[in-house]
Design a protein around this motif. Structure first.
Motif, PDB file in Angstrom:
ATOM      1  N   HIS A  20      25.037  35.782  46.283  1.00 39.67           N
ATOM      2  CA  HIS A  20      24.408  35.261  44.591  1.00 39.67           C
ATOM      3  C   HIS A  20      25.591  34.700  44.021  1.00 39.67           C
ATOM      4  CE1 HIS A  20      20.438  37.418  43.912  1.00 39.67           C
ATOM      5  NE2 HIS A  20      20.512  37.180  45.260  1.00 39.67           N
TER       6      HIS A  20
ATOM      7  N   HIS B 135      15.209  34.695  39.666  1.00 34.92           N
ATOM      8  CA  HIS B 135      16.439  34.411  40.363  1.00 34.92           C
ATOM      9  C   HIS B 135      16.558  33.308  40.765  1.00 34.92           C
ATOM     10  CE1 HIS B 135      20.093  34.742  42.866  1.00 34.92           C
ATOM     11  NE2 HIS B 135      19.450  34.227  43.711  1.00 34.92           N
TER      12      HIS B 135
ATOM     13  N   HIS C  21      18.456  36.750  53.475  1.00 32.82           N
ATOM     14  CA  HIS C  21      17.220  36.472  53.193  1.00 32.82           C
ATOM     15  C   HIS C  21      16.231  36.295  53.931  1.00 32.82           C
ATOM     16  CE1 HIS C  21      15.482  34.243  49.747  1.00 32.82           C
ATOM     17  NE2 HIS C  21      16.708  34.385  48.982  1.00 32.82           N
TER      18      HIS C  21
ATOM     19  N   HIS D 108      22.717  39.323  50.261  1.00 34.49           N
ATOM     20  CA  HIS D 108      21.960  39.958  51.172  1.00 34.49           C
ATOM     21  C   HIS D 108      21.318  38.969  52.165  1.00 34.49           C
ATOM     22  CE1 HIS D 108      18.420  38.059  49.129  1.00 34.49           C
ATOM     23  NE2 HIS D 108      19.026  38.117  47.995  1.00 34.49           N
TER      24      HIS D 108
ATOM     25  N   HIS E  46      13.045  32.168  42.021  1.00 35.68           N
ATOM     26  CA  HIS E  46      12.038  33.402  42.569  1.00 35.68           C
ATOM     27  C   HIS E  46      12.324  34.652  41.949  1.00 35.68           C
ATOM     28  CE1 HIS E  46      14.861  35.259  45.404  1.00 35.68           C
ATOM     29  NE2 HIS E  46      15.239  33.883  45.927  1.00 35.68           N
TER      30      HIS E  46
ATOM     31  N   HIS F 204      23.031  35.610  52.406  1.00 33.98           N
ATOM     32  CA  HIS F 204      22.767  34.782  50.800  1.00 33.98           C
ATOM     33  C   HIS F 204      23.691  35.630  49.803  1.00 33.98           C
ATOM     34  CE1 HIS F 204      21.735  32.996  47.136  1.00 33.98           C
ATOM     35  NE2 HIS F 204      20.756  33.838  46.988  1.00 33.98           N
TER      36      HIS F 204
ATOM     37  N   HIS G 103      13.085  38.315  41.860  1.00 35.34           N
ATOM     38  CA  HIS G 103      13.845  39.423  42.736  1.00 35.34           C
ATOM     39  C   HIS G 103      13.374  40.587  42.620  1.00 35.34           C
ATOM     40  CE1 HIS G 103      17.353  39.812  45.299  1.00 35.34           C
ATOM     41  NE2 HIS G 103      17.599  38.512  45.285  1.00 35.34           N
TER      42      HIS G 103
ATOM     43  N   TRP H 185      16.159  26.485  43.813  1.00 38.47           N
ATOM     44  CA  TRP H 185      14.918  27.106  43.850  1.00 38.47           C
ATOM     45  C   TRP H 185      15.095  28.270  42.756  1.00 38.47           C
ATOM     46  CZ3 TRP H 185      12.110  30.738  47.400  1.00 38.47           C
ATOM     47  CH2 TRP H 185      13.346  31.311  48.122  1.00 38.47           C
TER      48      TRP H 185
ATOM     49  N   HIS I 224      18.244  30.641  42.777  1.00 39.54           N
ATOM     50  CA  HIS I 224      19.009  31.153  44.035  1.00 39.54           C
ATOM     51  C   HIS I 224      19.692  29.523  44.334  1.00 39.54           C
ATOM     52  CE1 HIS I 224      18.555  31.897  48.633  1.00 39.54           C
ATOM     53  NE2 HIS I 224      19.263  30.741  48.627  1.00 39.54           N
TER      54      HIS I 224
HETATM   55 CU1  C2O Z   1      16.786  33.639  47.084  1.00 39.16          CU
HETATM   56 CU2  C2O Z   1      18.870  37.399  46.251  1.00 39.16          CU
HETATM   57  O1  C2O Z   1      17.857  35.511  46.702  1.00 39.16           O
END
Ligand code: C2O
Ligand code: CU
Length: 613
Positions: free
Chosen positions: A535, A266, A582, A580, A308, A533, A310, A306, A268
């Motif tokens: 998206h 994902h 974070h 959502h 990450h 957060h 998910h 960044w 971010h």
């Molecule tokens: Cu860093 Cu759904 O997020």
């Protein structure tokens, strides 16, 4: 008193009211002693009065904070409490303990218990069906008590029948809700629409920058020598620091060597096409062991971002499946590096440019006169307070977006989970310390003692910078009330983090149409901080607690207990977008929802392999 303090007080008073009326009623019933009984009623009345006052305080802070108390809990409580004051109390003082003396404190106790149920299980906004059941239960219990006290046999039977009906209603409702909330084998969130998520993919042309990321378990070594079991990209955590030039097409091939869980990428804060967003069950299926997925997007926005995983992020991202993404508008100058803050094995660490994490303070040598830009990313679940000491500095960008704010000296700023601040200054001829709680980054020109960590006041990021144009009208408005309630998760009642009284995936989506300006009012009724957060979009912060913001674009913003944030979203990136908290344990406990563009369909399902929360 602050709204957060009122909320905390209210939680205590709810219990106190129920317990004190229960005591007063039972004492009057059993002991029949004038003075102690009267004193207990007075204490219960005092608790009730406090509850009314606190509710009035909450209502003046916003109807969201008091709605269900004013419309249900207090209307149930006040009539028996008043009757206890007017009818029961004088009788107690005269030593006359008739049914009329005892019934009202007991009825108030039932109403107090119902009030606690409203606070713990219902919140705002009220659901009509359980409200009716609750009212009937209080009336039924009070009536049954009256008939027992007066020992009227025939009517007693009628009351028993009524009680059985209320109980049956409650059981039926509970059973039905649990049945409805049971885990579905597979749930498709956006089943219809003319455009499929899989069509909303990145471009194929243009200059391409290619990267390969392989998810695997590995042992990483912190600067102190401590070894930590981690989940990594290419054997390291943070994963490779991806850095591209604005306008390039980024192509990242993700592979998985993880035996026990799926993985996704994902981006971010990055406005990628929806099909590249890396949300399992919404925009793709999680990549399983031996599988792969290719992400492509044009790096249109410059700034600090960044990536990450998910898939079960609360575990897998925290275990190390993340890295930084930096998009440069031009060749970077001076010392310009991403700095990731992450907690490994309980120790807060600093990683510069994707290097090995330093637990404690990392050190770099930077010549005096060098322009410095530290792109600090908070990859943890909670906020970090950042400070710079030894030099005046500016926050040059918030969540990747440039801001033009004043120079700060010793002031500190709280960085939300998931958020980024670019800290900019010119290197002086003495050391500079960027501090973040237990960790830090010391930049030294070669000699001199490290300055103490910044200890100045906290900056209000919503009032820093400014200059963004605020829309004049909105096409739609939504309210998200964040709360801590008992809710059905997978069919089982559990203490949860809720949005509008519901938990993921049952929180109704915010539906928008392309081109609209949408206003969100985000209200935090809970006792915890929620870094929200959305998206695929930044939101323009309009106000916090009614105080106008110097508008700032953010993609991760800390809504503190009792706070109300108003933010605006420009719906310019069609898709089905997760939104959502974070603090990922909150997200996993329900505080997740989605933003759905009209006409967009997702073929993916939430199932045994896809857990975006
Ligand atoms: Cu860093 Cu759904 O997020
Ligand atoms: Cu939260």
């Amino acid at each position: 008193m602050s709204t957060a303090a009122l909320l905390a007080l209210d939680r205590i008073l709810v219990i106190l009211v129920a317990v004190s009326w229960g005591f007063a009623g039972c004492h009057a019933l059993v002991s029949r002693k004038a003075i102690p009984s009267a004193l207990l009623v007075l204490a219960a009345l005092l608790a009730t009065a406090c509850r009314v006052a606190v509710t009035a305080g909450l209502a003046s802070a916003g109807w969201w904070f008091a709605g269900e108390k004013v419309t249900l809990a207090l209307p149930l409580l006040l009539p028996p409490a008043l009757a206890a004051a007017v009818v029961s109390l004088p009788r107690m003082l005269r030593g006359s303990f008739t049914p009329l003396t005892v019934v009202f404190p007991l009825a108030a106790a039932y109403a107090g218990v119902a009030g606690a149920a409203v606070s713990v299980g219902m919140g705002y906004p009220l659901a009509p069906y359980p409200s009716v059941v609750l009212v009937l239960a209080v009336l039924g219990a009070s009536g049954a008590t009256w008939s027992m006290l007066t020992r009227r046999g025939r009517r007693g039977r009628a009351w028993r029948v009524a009680g059985a009906v209320v109980a049956a209603l409650a059981v039926a409702w509970t059973g039905l809700s649990m049945w409805n909330a049971r885990p579905a084998a597979a749930l498709r969130l956006s089943p219809s629409g003319s455009v499929g998520v899989s069509e909303l993919r990145g471009p194929s042309g243009g200059p391409v920058r290619r990267f390969e990321l392989t998810a695997k378990a590995a042992t990483i070594t912190l600067a102190s020598g401590r070894r930590v079991e981690a989940l990594t990209f290419n054997g390291a955590s943070p994963g490779p620091a991806l850095r591209v030039r604005q306008g390039e097409t980024v192509e990242v091939r993700l592979r998985s060597e993880l035996a026990d869980r799926g993985v996704t990428l994902h981006w971010h804060g990055y406005h990628v096409p929806n099909g590249e967003d890396g949300v399992p069950g919404l925009t793709q299926d999680a990549v399983r062991e031996g599988g792969s997925f290719v992400y492509r997007f044009r790096a249109g926005q410059p700034g600090s971002y960044w990536y990450h995983t998910h898939e079960t992020p609360n575990l897998a991202l925290q275990a190390g499946l993340f890295g930084t993404l930096t998009v440069d508008p031009a060749a970077p100058e001076g010392f310009d590096e991403p700095v990731a803050l992450h907690t490994f094995g309980g120790a807060l660490t600093v990683s510069v440019a994707g290097g090995p994490p330093a637990d404690g303070t990392a050190t770099r040598t930077v010549a005096a006169g060098t322009p410095v830009r530290l792109r600090v990313v908070n990859t943890d679940n909670g906020p970090r307070t950042l400070g710079v000491s030894g030099v005046p500095y500016r926050i040059a960008a918030v969540d990747g977006m440039a801001v033009d704010g004043r120079v700060l000296a010793d002031e500190r700023a709280q960085l939300a989970a998931g958020g980024r601040y670019d800290l900019a200054f010119t290197m002086p001829s003495r050391p500079v310390l960027m501090s973040a709680g237990a960790a830090g980054l010391l930049l030294t020109p070669g000699s001199g003692a490290a300055p103490p960590p910044a200890a100045g006041p906290l900056l209000d990021i919503t009032r820093y910078g400014g200059g963004a144009q605020v829309p004049e009208r909105f096409d739609r408005s939504y309210t998200w009330v964040l709360d801590r309630l008992v809710a059905l998760r997978g069919g089982i009642p559990m203490l949860s983090h809720t949005v509008n009284g519901q938990v993921w995936p049952r929180v109704p989506p915010a539906v928008v149409r392309r081109g609209e300006w949408v206003r969100f009012t985000v209200v935090n009724r809970s006792g915890e901080l929620h870094p929200m957060h959305p998206h695929g979009h930044h939101v323009l912060v309009l106000s916090r607690d009614g105080v106008r913001a110097a508008p700032v674009w953010m993609d991760s913003f800390d809504v503190a207990p009792g706070e109300v944030w108003e933010v605006a979203l420009k719906a310019d990136n069609p898709g089905v977008w997760l939104s959502h908290c974070h603090e990922l344990s909150h997200a996993a406990e329900g505080m997740t929802l989605h933003l759905a563009y009209e006409g967009v369909r997702s073929p993916f399902t939430l199932d045994a392999h896809n857990h975006p929360e």
